[in-house]
Design an enzyme around this catalytic site. Structure first.
Site, short mmCIF file in Angstrom:
data_model
loop_
_atom_site.label_atom_id
_atom_site.label_comp_id
_atom_site.label_asym_id
_atom_site.label_seq_id
_atom_site.Cartn_x
_atom_site.Cartn_y
_atom_site.Cartn_z
N CYS A 176 29.59 -14.18 -67.72
CA CYS A 176 30.15 -14.71 -68.98
C CYS A 176 29.39 -15.94 -69.45
O CYS A 176 29.99 -16.90 -69.97
CB CYS A 176 31.64 -15.02 -68.82
SG CYS A 176 32.60 -13.54 -68.55
N LYS A 234 42.21 -20.60 -60.71
CA LYS A 234 41.03 -21.06 -59.97
C LYS A 234 41.35 -22.22 -59.03
O LYS A 234 40.49 -22.67 -58.28
CB LYS A 234 39.91 -21.46 -60.94
CG LYS A 234 39.41 -20.26 -61.72
CD LYS A 234 38.12 -20.49 -62.43
CE LYS A 234 37.95 -19.41 -63.49
NZ LYS A 234 36.60 -18.93 -63.66
N GLN A 282 35.85 -24.84 -63.64
CA GLN A 282 35.18 -24.67 -62.34
C GLN A 282 35.35 -25.87 -61.44
O GLN A 282 35.31 -25.76 -60.22
CB GLN A 282 33.67 -24.41 -62.56
CG GLN A 282 33.38 -23.05 -63.14
CD GLN A 282 33.91 -21.92 -62.29
OE1 GLN A 282 33.92 -21.99 -61.06
NE2 GLN A 282 34.39 -20.86 -62.94
N ASP A 319 35.76 -29.15 -70.06
CA ASP A 319 36.21 -27.88 -69.50
C ASP A 319 36.07 -27.99 -67.98
O ASP A 319 34.96 -27.95 -67.45
CB ASP A 319 35.34 -26.75 -70.07
CG ASP A 319 35.59 -25.42 -69.38
OD1 ASP A 319 36.46 -25.36 -68.49
OD2 ASP A 319 34.90 -24.45 -69.74
N HIS A 336 30.23 -21.40 -70.45
CA HIS A 336 30.60 -19.99 -70.41
C HIS A 336 31.17 -19.64 -71.78
O HIS A 336 31.42 -20.50 -72.61
CB HIS A 336 31.57 -19.68 -69.26
CG HIS A 336 32.91 -20.34 -69.33
ND1 HIS A 336 34.06 -19.78 -68.83
CD2 HIS A 336 33.28 -21.53 -69.83
CE1 HIS A 336 35.07 -20.59 -69.03
NE2 HIS A 336 34.64 -21.66 -69.63
#
Lengths: 145, 391
Positions: free
Chosen positions: B348, B214, B191, B188, B118
């Site tokens: 994104c 999140k 998610q 990263d 993203h």
């Protein structure tokens, strides 16, 4: 409410847009872009004697933005720049005010349902803002020459 | 207590209908215990941390640092010194793009990312590459086998899972290859952190980032974990507040980790809420969510004209799709009128959209509070889209 937004005329214009495609020999053009949703639009114009002789658009977007662009081309073709400004003003009022009588707008009134969907107003105005940018771009060029 | 009852927001109506929240990948709703932890700080022991010598500050500091320990356990980090609180994944990556780059990048170095990134794990590296005259390289979509790392490959910065498609990158293979080239690795986990058990030591990465909101925590909170010896070599990112040890007009000595990277007064209520979210998360049953995702797959595929993207067995609990030739924004507007909140757009991840040959997608993402009724409500709403668009 949904059916007001997505009425037959809107769906028709989004699927079979009028004046769609490139316009070789255009005197004015602009690229419109909504960075939040990624919609892209190009508006091409041929303006002679302060009158819109021809207009086309190209781009990707939702049904509202495509139908709005198509309806805009129907409204603007053949109009003088002065008349175009009045149409833009009326279109703006259509989306933002509780007003139902318009003297000049004809088919674009079908987008009245967008009023009830504030997040979609940007979709409906992208083409018109791109048209305005195309006019300004040329004006800037004229002043620098 | 029934899990849905722990989420007050699920009681509200949207356009006169029961809210069906299917946008958890964008941000998760917050359970009552998180809301309560934030309220308690503001109402019962609001004070600045690390500087007061009074009772409130002591309590605030204790709760704040307890959240840091919670994060340490959550990602199996060796020490709390390596846990830096930020405002979110985006700030964590920007911090690295600034401080890591300044410490370690040389002209001609390669920074590698994946096709699934993203914008938050792409644009900062694109900028760093320009500033330091490095090369930004992209691992192609569906790449298998050896990655063509050059001799100057320095950093592999990749997402654990795609926010747009939910699919996972083959991290263990990639990290092993990067390590064989002497590279550093940033994961990263924005998610993935909420769904996949994270163990930074087993992963063998050097940095890992994720966002609080999140993982059922507050917005404006995030984590940067990094190996101590690397963080030690990196210059501070922002100056002022807790990140100093001593200041003279001529010069400043910076604080030790983690304070060195925590300038200014932090989001204290948010961090305390994040600690509570992680405590809450670890006692939840995640298996039902996997079953729900498969149920959603079957139900979505029953809708005529629906095309799934990223249809793989092991993935995040989300489905991205297109429905006939209806634009995702039109779909989103229509299902919203049925009370169903989904995401539509480029998510994104514009470069990924280009690779997929689409301009936008619809994404329905699930959380621990979702049920089969929610999936059924989505499918019903999609049939409304078909009715409106006559497709």
């Amino acid at each position: 409410m949904l059916d007001d937004l997505y009425q037959e005329l809107i769906l028709d214009h989004s699927r079979h847009p009028h004046h769609y495609g490139d316009l070789p020999g255009s005197t004015h053009s602009a690229h419109g872009h909504n960075p939040l949703c990624g919609d892209e639009l190009f508006v091409y114009l041929v303006i002679e004697n302060a009158r819109i002789q021809n207009i086309r658009f190209q781009g990707e977007g939702c049904a509202i933005s495509k139908a709005s662009a198509s309806l805009m081309t129907d409204e603007l073709i053949g109009k003088t720049l002065q008349e175009a400004r009045i149409l833009f003003q009326e279109f703006h009022e259509l989306l933002t005010q509780e007003k139902d009588q318009f003297d000049h707008l004809v088919k674009a009134q079908a987008l009245r349902g967008v009023r009830e969907f504030p997040v979609r107003v940007k979709c409906a105005t992208l083409a018109w803002h791109t048209f305005e940018a195309a006019l300004k771009e040329q004006a800037a060029e004229i002043t620098t020459e | 207590m029934d899990i849905a009852q722990q989420f007050p927001l699920l009681n509200r109506l949207v356009h006169g209908r029961r809210l069906v929240y299917l946008d958890t990948a964008a941000t998760a709703l917050k359970p009552l215990c998180v809301i309560e932890a934030e309220r308690a700080y503001e109402q019962e022991f609001c004070a600045n941390v690390h500087r007061g010598v009074h009772a409130l500050s002591e309590q605030a500091t204790r709760e704040f640092e307890s959240a840091r320990s919670e994060v340490q356990h959550f990602i199996q980090a060796p020490s709390t010194q390596e846990i830096i609180f930020t405002s979110g994944t985006t700030e964590s990556i920007n911090l690295l793009a600034h401080s890591y780059s300044k410490a370690f990048l040389k002209p001609g170095d390669e920074i590698w990312i994946s096709s699934l990134e993203h914008h938050s794990n792409l644009v900062p590296w694109q900028m760093a590459a320009k500033y330091y005259h490095c090369h930004l390289k992209v691992i192609p979509l569906d790449h298998v086998g050896e990655i063509p790392f050059g001799p100057t490959a320095r950093l592999l910065a990749v997402t654990y899972a795609s926010n747009a498609l939910g699919v996972l990158n083959p991290l263990s293979s990639w990290i092993a290859q990067a390590k064989a080239h002497g590279m550093q690795v940033l994961i990263d986990a924005a998610q993935a952190a909420v769904h996949v058990p994270i163990d930074v030591q087993a992963l063998g990465c050097d940095f890992l980032v994720f966002s609080g909101h999140k993982v059922y925590g507050p917005t404006g909170t995030g984590i940067l974990w990094g190996r101590e010896h690397l963080l030690e070599q990196m210059p501070p990112y922002q100056m002022g507040g807790d990140m100093i040890e001593s200041v003279r007009f001529e010069d400043t000595r910076f604080a030790k980790l983690p304070a060195k990277f925590e300038a200014g007064t932090p989001n204290i209520a948010g961090v305390i809420g994040l600690g509570e979210a992680l405590r809450w998360l670890k006692v939840q049953n995640h298996e039902a969510l996997t079953a729900l995702t498969q149920y959603a797959r079957e139900q979505l595929l029953s809708v005529p004209g629906l095309r799934l993207f990223g249809d793989q067995p092991h993935k995040m609990p989300l489905w991205s799709f297109l429905l006939s030739d209806v634009h995702p924004h039109d779909i989103s507007s229509i299902v919203d009128r049925e009370g169903v909140a989904i995401r539509a757009g480029h998510l994104c991840a514009q470069p990924l959209m280009q690779l997929l040959g689409v301009s936008a997608l619809v994404r329905a993402s699930f959380g621990l509070y979702n049920t089969r009724e929610d999936v059924d409500a989505l499918v019903y709403a999609l049939h409304q889209v078909r009715r409106v668009f006559r497709c």
